[in-house]
Motif scaffolding. Structure first.
Motif, PDB file in Angstrom:
ATOM      1  N   ALA A  35       0.841  -1.199   0.000  1.00  0.00           N
ATOM      2  CA  ALA A  35       0.000   0.000   0.000  1.00  0.00           C
ATOM      3  C   ALA A  35       0.880   1.255   0.000  1.00  0.00           C
ATOM      4  N   PHE A  36       1.889   1.234   0.824  1.00  0.00           N
ATOM      5  CA  PHE A  36       2.810   2.362   0.931  1.00  0.00           C
ATOM      6  C   PHE A  36       3.449   2.666  -0.426  1.00  0.00           C
ATOM      7  N   MET A  37       3.985   1.632  -1.052  1.00  0.00           N
ATOM      8  CA  MET A  37       4.672   1.831  -2.338  1.00  0.00           C
ATOM      9  C   MET A  37       3.722   2.317  -3.418  1.00  0.00           C
ATOM     10  N   ILE A  38       2.549   1.673  -3.484  1.00  0.00           N
ATOM     11  CA  ILE A  38       1.613   2.017  -4.552  1.00  0.00           C
ATOM     12  C   ILE A  38       1.170   3.468  -4.443  1.00  0.00           C
ATOM     13  N   PHE A  96       3.568   6.236  -6.006  1.00  0.00           N
ATOM     14  CA  PHE A  96       3.539   6.633  -7.426  1.00  0.00           C
ATOM     15  C   PHE A  96       2.124   6.968  -7.895  1.00  0.00           C
ATOM     16  N   TYR A  97       1.130   6.425  -7.191  1.00  0.00           N
ATOM     17  CA  TYR A  97      -0.271   6.709  -7.534  1.00  0.00           C
ATOM     18  C   TYR A  97      -0.544   8.213  -7.439  1.00  0.00           C
ATOM     19  N   GLY A  98       0.011   8.821  -6.390  1.00  0.00           N
ATOM     20  CA  GLY A  98      -0.178  10.255  -6.187  1.00  0.00           C
ATOM     21  C   GLY A  98       0.408  11.062  -7.338  1.00  0.00           C
ATOM     22  N   VAL A  99       1.482  10.553  -7.925  1.00  0.00           N
ATOM     23  CA  VAL A  99       2.117  11.265  -9.039  1.00  0.00           C
ATOM     24  C   VAL A  99       1.187  11.273 -10.251  1.00  0.00           C
ATOM     25  N   VAL A 100       0.631  10.102 -10.569  1.00  0.00           N
ATOM     26  CA  VAL A 100      -0.251  10.022 -11.746  1.00  0.00           C
ATOM     27  C   VAL A 100      -1.521  10.850 -11.502  1.00  0.00           C
ATOM     28  N   VAL A 138       8.365   9.875  -0.639  1.00  0.00           N
ATOM     29  CA  VAL A 138       8.792   8.858  -1.609  1.00  0.00           C
ATOM     30  C   VAL A 138       8.212   9.195  -2.984  1.00  0.00           C
ATOM     31  N   GLY A 139       6.977   9.703  -2.974  1.00  0.00           N
ATOM     32  CA  GLY A 139       6.328  10.085  -4.223  1.00  0.00           C
ATOM     33  C   GLY A 139       7.080  11.180  -4.969  1.00  0.00           C
ATOM     34  N   VAL A 140       7.669  12.099  -4.230  1.00  0.00           N
ATOM     35  CA  VAL A 140       8.435  13.171  -4.878  1.00  0.00           C
ATOM     36  C   VAL A 140       9.565  12.550  -5.720  1.00  0.00           C
ATOM     37  N   PHE A 141      10.191  11.522  -5.180  1.00  0.00           N
ATOM     38  CA  PHE A 141      11.256  10.869  -5.950  1.00  0.00           C
ATOM     39  C   PHE A 141      10.699  10.130  -7.170  1.00  0.00           C
ATOM     40  N   CYS A 142       9.497   9.582  -7.026  1.00  0.00           N
ATOM     41  CA  CYS A 142       8.858   8.946  -8.195  1.00  0.00           C
ATOM     42  C   CYS A 142       8.667   9.980  -9.295  1.00  0.00           C
ATOM     43  N   SER A 143       8.197  11.156  -8.882  1.00  0.00           N
ATOM     44  CA  SER A 143       7.958  12.203  -9.866  1.00  0.00           C
ATOM     45  C   SER A 143       9.272  12.644 -10.509  1.00  0.00           C
ATOM     46  N   LEU A 144      10.295  12.839  -9.671  1.00  0.00           N
ATOM     47  CA  LEU A 144      11.584  13.294 -10.214  1.00  0.00           C
ATOM     48  C   LEU A 144      12.200  12.254 -11.145  1.00  0.00           C
ATOM     49  N   SER A 145      11.847  10.980 -10.933  1.00  0.00           N
ATOM     50  CA  SER A 145      12.456   9.937 -11.765  1.00  0.00           C
ATOM     51  C   SER A 145      11.934   9.971 -13.203  1.00  0.00           C
ATOM     52  N   MET A 146      10.937  10.821 -13.452  1.00  0.00           N
ATOM     53  CA  MET A 146      10.457  10.984 -14.827  1.00  0.00           C
ATOM     54  C   MET A 146      11.350  11.946 -15.614  1.00  0.00           C
ATOM     55  N   GLY A 147      12.074  12.812 -14.898  1.00  0.00           N
ATOM     56  CA  GLY A 147      12.896  13.804 -15.587  1.00  0.00           C
ATOM     57  C   GLY A 147      14.299  13.855 -15.021  1.00  0.00           C
ATOM     58  N   GLY A 194      17.021  -1.520 -15.402  1.00  0.00           N
ATOM     59  CA  GLY A 194      16.481  -0.777 -16.537  1.00  0.00           C
ATOM     60  C   GLY A 194      15.222   0.021 -16.223  1.00  0.00           C
ATOM     61  N   LEU A 195      14.826   0.059 -14.955  1.00  0.00           N
ATOM     62  CA  LEU A 195      13.598   0.791 -14.614  1.00  0.00           C
ATOM     63  C   LEU A 195      13.923   2.020 -13.777  1.00  0.00           C
ATOM     64  N   ASN A 196      13.243   3.132 -14.067  1.00  0.00           N
ATOM     65  CA  ASN A 196      13.416   4.285 -13.186  1.00  0.00           C
ATOM     66  C   ASN A 196      12.677   4.027 -11.871  1.00  0.00           C
ATOM     67  N   PHE A 197      12.810   4.946 -10.916  1.00  0.00           N
ATOM     68  CA  PHE A 197      12.274   4.696  -9.568  1.00  0.00           C
ATOM     69  C   PHE A 197      10.756   4.479  -9.590  1.00  0.00           C
ATOM     70  N   PHE A 198      10.054   5.297 -10.371  1.00  0.00           N
ATOM     71  CA  PHE A 198       8.599   5.180 -10.510  1.00  0.00           C
ATOM     72  C   PHE A 198       8.236   3.774 -10.996  1.00  0.00           C
ATOM     73  N   ASP A 199       8.830   3.371 -12.131  1.00  0.00           N
ATOM     74  CA  ASP A 199       8.496   2.062 -12.707  1.00  0.00           C
ATOM     75  C   ASP A 199       8.911   0.913 -11.792  1.00  0.00           C
ATOM     76  N   LEU A 200      10.002   1.142 -11.078  1.00  0.00           N
ATOM     77  CA  LEU A 200      10.491   0.098 -10.173  1.00  0.00           C
ATOM     78  C   LEU A 200       9.478  -0.153  -9.049  1.00  0.00           C
ATOM     79  N   LEU A 201       8.991   0.939  -8.441  1.00  0.00           N
ATOM     80  CA  LEU A 201       7.998   0.769  -7.371  1.00  0.00           C
ATOM     81  C   LEU A 201       6.723   0.126  -7.915  1.00  0.00           C
ATOM     82  N   ASP A 202       6.328   0.546  -9.106  1.00  0.00           N
ATOM     83  CA  ASP A 202       5.141  -0.027  -9.730  1.00  0.00           C
ATOM     84  C   ASP A 202       5.371  -1.528  -9.963  1.00  0.00           C
ATOM     85  N   TRP A 203       6.517  -1.852 -10.526  1.00  0.00           N
ATOM     86  CA  TRP A 203       6.793  -3.247 -10.869  1.00  0.00           C
ATOM     87  C   TRP A 203       6.884  -4.125  -9.619  1.00  0.00           C
TER      88      TRP A 203
END
Ligand code: VAL
Length: 454
Positions: free
Chosen positions: A101-104, A107-111, A357-366, A375-384
């Protein structure tokens, strides 16, 4: 009822409230953002069919298992296993859920933040007369910025926090009941527009005519992971919500209704998106931006598009909210009941940790795009990790817990509350949780990770 006391717990007041809240949790970005994007990545119809199989054979029985565990224990996800299996390691299954739940939510907040930005872009008519390519770069440029996406992500997290502080009964139930039907209506309008576009047929073929030779082990694992993600399973959510469900409620019926609604909405979202993807020459495998790039093209080409696009992104944000509150509630219920922190403080703490943690997910897009692992950025890694590992693992143990540890008698006793138990249906359910769900999860999981091949 006092919301801070640990002894008197919140309950859902009505049958409709239960369904609205559970469906509100299930229906979210998973259906409208993630389902079309991963269906596109993994090749379309074959992925959809495997996904549907997993929903029916694994998702539905595990949803019923989670409701049962929650209602019987009247506890948070971790406490539930402690109560039902005292002194055993089963409680770690609950921990797995809290961690997922924590991880999801990070990145959920970013989307959800992207969706807020798209409300504003709609209001300012920013999609007008832009080509598909321009809309594509508009999205990419936006998510790669270090500032604005974080502002929106944090705003979304604050809204989630505010609703959870108000409490289960007053907060979640009220919001969920009114808004979901409106979202479904808008998606239906989009469907009509999408399937009447020139070239729509190719999109419908992509979504409904399977070519199973395209499927990979990883695709099948993602279909499984997404079945969990979309139904809010394995992340403690439906155990926690189950603990707020009264004994007069028919759990099996509720699980069936929520599963059907969630799946239909995902398919309707697919029908709105894929015809347009092909009509506008967008790559179906474009990834997380698919919905944000495709739909503005559709809005441009429909009467009232300006108005519909505002409403759509507004309601997408609301759908994300009714899901995010259910995810945050998992962590909050854990903090309250296990760490004995009062609701308000527990909610503020959990939100702050997840948002960081979400801030880092967002930053991992840019900014942090180059920092990757496997091969995954932080966002995709947490999702995966959450969707493809933690959720199926949680589901595996939940099915083992119900099917093998609990057994028929206890299941029957709990399910009989608020419902007549049909003996053969009970047998089917037990067969699924005892053998099919754990067996299939284990095979798909190990195969998807490349542990073996066939
Ligand atoms: N199930 C929700 C969704 O599909 C959340 C809770 C992950 O968006």
């Amino acid at each position: 009822m006092s919301k801070n006391s640990l002894s008197s717990r919140d309950v859902f007041t009505s049958r409709l409230g239960v369904i609205a809240a559970a469906a509100g949790s299930a229906v979210g970005l998973g259906n409208i953002w993630k389902f079309p994007y991963i269906t596109g990545v993994y090749g379309g119809a074959a992925f959809l069919f495997v996904y549907l199989g997993f929903i029916a054979l694994i998702g539905l029985p595990i949803m019923l298992s989670e409701f049962t565990i929650g209602r019987k224990s009247k506890s948070n996800a971790f406490g539930a296993f402690k109560k039902l299996a005292p002194g055993s390691p089963w409680k770690f299954v609950g921990m797995l859920g809290v961690a997922a739940a924590f991880m999801i939510l990070s990145f959920y907040g970013v989307v959800a933040g992207w969706s807020i930005d798209y409300i504003i872009k709609s209001v300012t008519d920013s999609f007008a007369s832009k080509s598909p390519d321009e809309l594509d770069s508009m999205f990419t440029q936006f998510i790669e910025q270090p500032g604005l996406p974080i502002v929106y992500q944090l705003s979304f997290m604050l809204m989630t926090m505010a609703i959870v502080i108000i409490g289960v009964k007053d907060g979640i139930e009220k919001y969920a009941k009114i808004l979901m039907p409106i979202l479904i209506l808008i998606i239906l309008v989009l469907d009509v527009r999408a399937i009447t576009l020139d070239g729509a047929k190719e999109g419908l073929n992509f979504l409904f005519h399977p070519d199973f030779s395209k499927l990979t082990g990883e695709g099948v694992l993602s279909a499984l992971g997404h079945a969990f993600f979309s139904l809010s399973l394995g992340m403690g959510t439906l155990i926690t919500y189950g603990s707020y469900i009264g004994n007069q409620n028919n759990l099996a019926k509720t699980a069936l209704q929520v599963t059907v609604a969630d799946t239909l909405i995902a398919i309707l979202a697919g029908v709105a998106i894929f015809p347009a993807v092909f009509a506008f020459g967008i790559e179906p495998s474009s990834g997380p931006g698919l919905v944000f790039i495709t739909l503005p093209n559709v809005f441009q080409q429909m009467p009232g598009g300006f108005f519909f696009s505002i409403l759509f992104f507004l309601l997408l944000t609301v759908a994300a909210l009714t899901s995010s509150i259910s995810i945050l509630e998992v962590v909050v219920a854990y903090f309250r009941e296990e760490l004995k922190i009062k609701r308000k403080l527990a909610t503020i703490l959990a939100t702050a940790m997840i948002a960081i943690v979400g801030v880092f997910c967002s930053l991992s897009m840019g900014l942090l795009k180059e920092n990757t692992l496997f091969g995954l950025n932080f966002f995709d890694l947490l999702d995966w990790i959450s969707a493809n590992m933690l959720l199926p693992l949680g589901g595996l143990f939940i099915s083992l817990f119900i099917g093998w540890y609990w057994g028929r008698e206890k299941i029957e006793e709990e399910l009989a509350k608020g419902a007549g138990v049909v003996s053969w249906l009970l047998s089917v359910f037990i067969f699924l949780v005892k053998f099919i769900a754990p067996g299939a999860i284990a095979i798909v999981f190990l195969h998807g990770l490349g542990v073996f091949n066939f």
